[in-house]
Design a protein around this motif. Sequence first.
Motif, mmCIF file in Angstrom:
data_model
loop_
_atom_site.group_PDB
_atom_site.id
_atom_site.type_symbol
_atom_site.label_atom_id
_atom_site.label_comp_id
_atom_site.label_asym_id
_atom_site.label_seq_id
_atom_site.Cartn_x
_atom_site.Cartn_y
_atom_site.Cartn_z
ATOM 1 N N LEU A 14 1.077 -1.064 -0.261
ATOM 2 C CA LEU A 14 0.015 -0.111 -0.371
ATOM 3 C C LEU A 14 1.076 0.961 -0.064
ATOM 4 O O LEU A 14 0.343 2.007 -1.322
ATOM 5 C CB LEU A 14 -1.077 0.248 1.378
ATOM 6 C CG LEU A 14 -2.234 -1.131 1.136
ATOM 7 C CD1 LEU A 14 -2.952 -1.024 2.840
ATOM 8 C CD2 LEU A 14 -3.291 -0.884 -0.425
ATOM 9 N N ALA A 15 2.021 1.187 1.028
ATOM 10 C CA ALA A 15 2.828 2.493 0.603
ATOM 11 C C ALA A 15 3.510 2.568 -0.279
ATOM 12 O O ALA A 15 3.593 3.845 -1.058
ATOM 13 C CB ALA A 15 3.480 1.762 1.778
ATOM 14 N N LEU A 16 4.107 2.013 -0.831
ATOM 15 C CA LEU A 16 4.439 1.775 -1.884
ATOM 16 C C LEU A 16 3.902 2.012 -3.437
ATOM 17 O O LEU A 16 4.491 3.196 -4.313
ATOM 18 C CB LEU A 16 5.483 0.323 -2.435
ATOM 19 C CG LEU A 16 6.609 -0.271 -2.192
ATOM 20 C CD1 LEU A 16 7.226 -1.485 -1.758
ATOM 21 C CD2 LEU A 16 7.972 0.960 -1.872
ATOM 22 N N SER A 17 2.621 1.915 -3.713
ATOM 23 C CA SER A 17 1.125 2.032 -4.669
ATOM 24 C C SER A 17 0.994 2.986 -4.641
ATOM 25 O O SER A 17 0.897 3.966 -5.216
ATOM 26 C CB SER A 17 0.535 1.014 -4.614
ATOM 27 O OG SER A 17 0.121 1.410 -3.216
ATOM 28 N N ALA A 18 0.925 4.039 -3.056
ATOM 29 C CA ALA A 18 0.737 5.231 -2.779
ATOM 30 C C ALA A 18 2.048 6.540 -3.936
ATOM 31 O O ALA A 18 1.341 7.178 -4.228
ATOM 32 C CB ALA A 18 1.033 5.902 -1.426
ATOM 33 N N CYS A 19 3.213 5.576 -3.554
ATOM 34 C CA CYS A 19 4.337 6.567 -4.174
ATOM 35 C C CYS A 19 4.399 6.695 -5.824
ATOM 36 O O CYS A 19 5.077 7.715 -5.863
ATOM 37 C CB CYS A 19 5.631 6.391 -3.327
ATOM 38 S SG CYS A 19 6.023 6.284 -1.919
ATOM 39 N N ALA A 20 4.363 5.932 -5.973
ATOM 40 C CA ALA A 20 4.174 5.694 -7.577
ATOM 41 C C ALA A 20 2.680 6.112 -8.212
ATOM 42 O O ALA A 20 2.806 6.304 -9.423
ATOM 43 C CB ALA A 20 4.117 3.969 -8.345
ATOM 44 N N SER A 21 2.169 6.545 -7.336
ATOM 45 C CA SER A 21 0.358 6.963 -8.058
ATOM 46 C C SER A 21 0.578 8.738 -8.055
ATOM 47 O O SER A 21 0.090 9.151 -8.268
ATOM 48 C CB SER A 21 -0.389 6.215 -8.144
ATOM 49 O OG SER A 21 -0.960 6.206 -6.633
ATOM 50 N N ALA A 22 1.264 8.770 -7.622
ATOM 51 C CA ALA A 22 1.796 10.503 -6.905
ATOM 52 C C ALA A 22 1.707 11.169 -8.517
ATOM 53 O O ALA A 22 2.484 10.433 -9.321
ATOM 54 C CB ALA A 22 2.552 10.723 -6.058
ATOM 55 N N PRO A 23 0.970 12.009 -9.065
ATOM 56 C CA PRO A 23 1.526 13.207 -10.296
ATOM 57 C C PRO A 23 2.744 13.543 -10.091
ATOM 58 O O PRO A 23 2.396 14.526 -8.755
ATOM 59 C CB PRO A 23 0.138 13.698 -10.079
ATOM 60 C CG PRO A 23 -0.579 13.331 -9.160
ATOM 61 C CD PRO A 23 -0.349 11.838 -8.697
ATOM 62 N N LEU A 24 3.260 14.137 -10.786
ATOM 63 C CA LEU A 24 4.419 15.037 -11.191
ATOM 64 C C LEU A 24 3.878 16.353 -11.617
ATOM 65 O O LEU A 24 3.007 16.768 -12.695
ATOM 66 C CB LEU A 24 5.297 14.671 -11.763
ATOM 67 C CG LEU A 24 6.639 15.552 -11.953
ATOM 68 C CD1 LEU A 24 7.724 15.776 -10.194
ATOM 69 C CD2 LEU A 24 7.240 15.222 -12.747
ATOM 70 N N ALA A 25 2.791 17.329 -10.814
ATOM 71 C CA ALA A 25 2.708 18.607 -10.771
ATOM 72 C C ALA A 25 2.978 19.315 -10.109
ATOM 73 O O ALA A 25 3.507 19.249 -8.587
ATOM 74 C CB ALA A 25 1.116 18.489 -10.939
ATOM 75 N N PHE A 26 3.457 20.466 -10.336
ATOM 76 C CA PHE A 26 4.664 21.616 -9.506
ATOM 77 C C PHE A 26 3.157 23.256 -9.470
ATOM 78 O O PHE A 26 2.064 23.302 -10.622
ATOM 79 C CB PHE A 26 5.528 22.759 -10.485
ATOM 80 C CG PHE A 26 6.576 21.364 -9.848
ATOM 81 C CD1 PHE A 26 6.641 21.085 -9.259
ATOM 82 C CD2 PHE A 26 6.417 20.565 -12.155
ATOM 83 C CE1 PHE A 26 7.910 19.893 -9.182
ATOM 84 C CE2 PHE A 26 7.404 19.987 -12.193
ATOM 85 C CZ PHE A 26 8.332 19.197 -10.990
#
Length: 107
Positions: A14-26
Amino acid sequence: MRLALVAVAVALPLALSACASAPLAFEPLDGTISGTCHTDMVKGAVGLAAAQPTLERIRVDSDSTALTTGGNGDAASTEGGSTVNVQIGDNNAITAVSCSGTQVAAN
């Protein structure tokens, strides 16, 4: 011991999937992009690789509505206009950051 292993087995994916799905937006720090370029917050980018996320971060942090890239050339001003210019040198390294373009009217 067995309960601890089960907890790790459930929590880790669950922790790893949360990091992988975070969009790159500034997002700008103050919530808005004024459209008037200033380089004081982005001069630290000189020497970094001109990767697309770095260029987008420069555009947002300089409060610019547009970004141009090019080879080594004459530096423009450090404030004003609506465009931030990023000069790119050898090995795709950022060599200078400056401002240009039409001044956006302030309200």
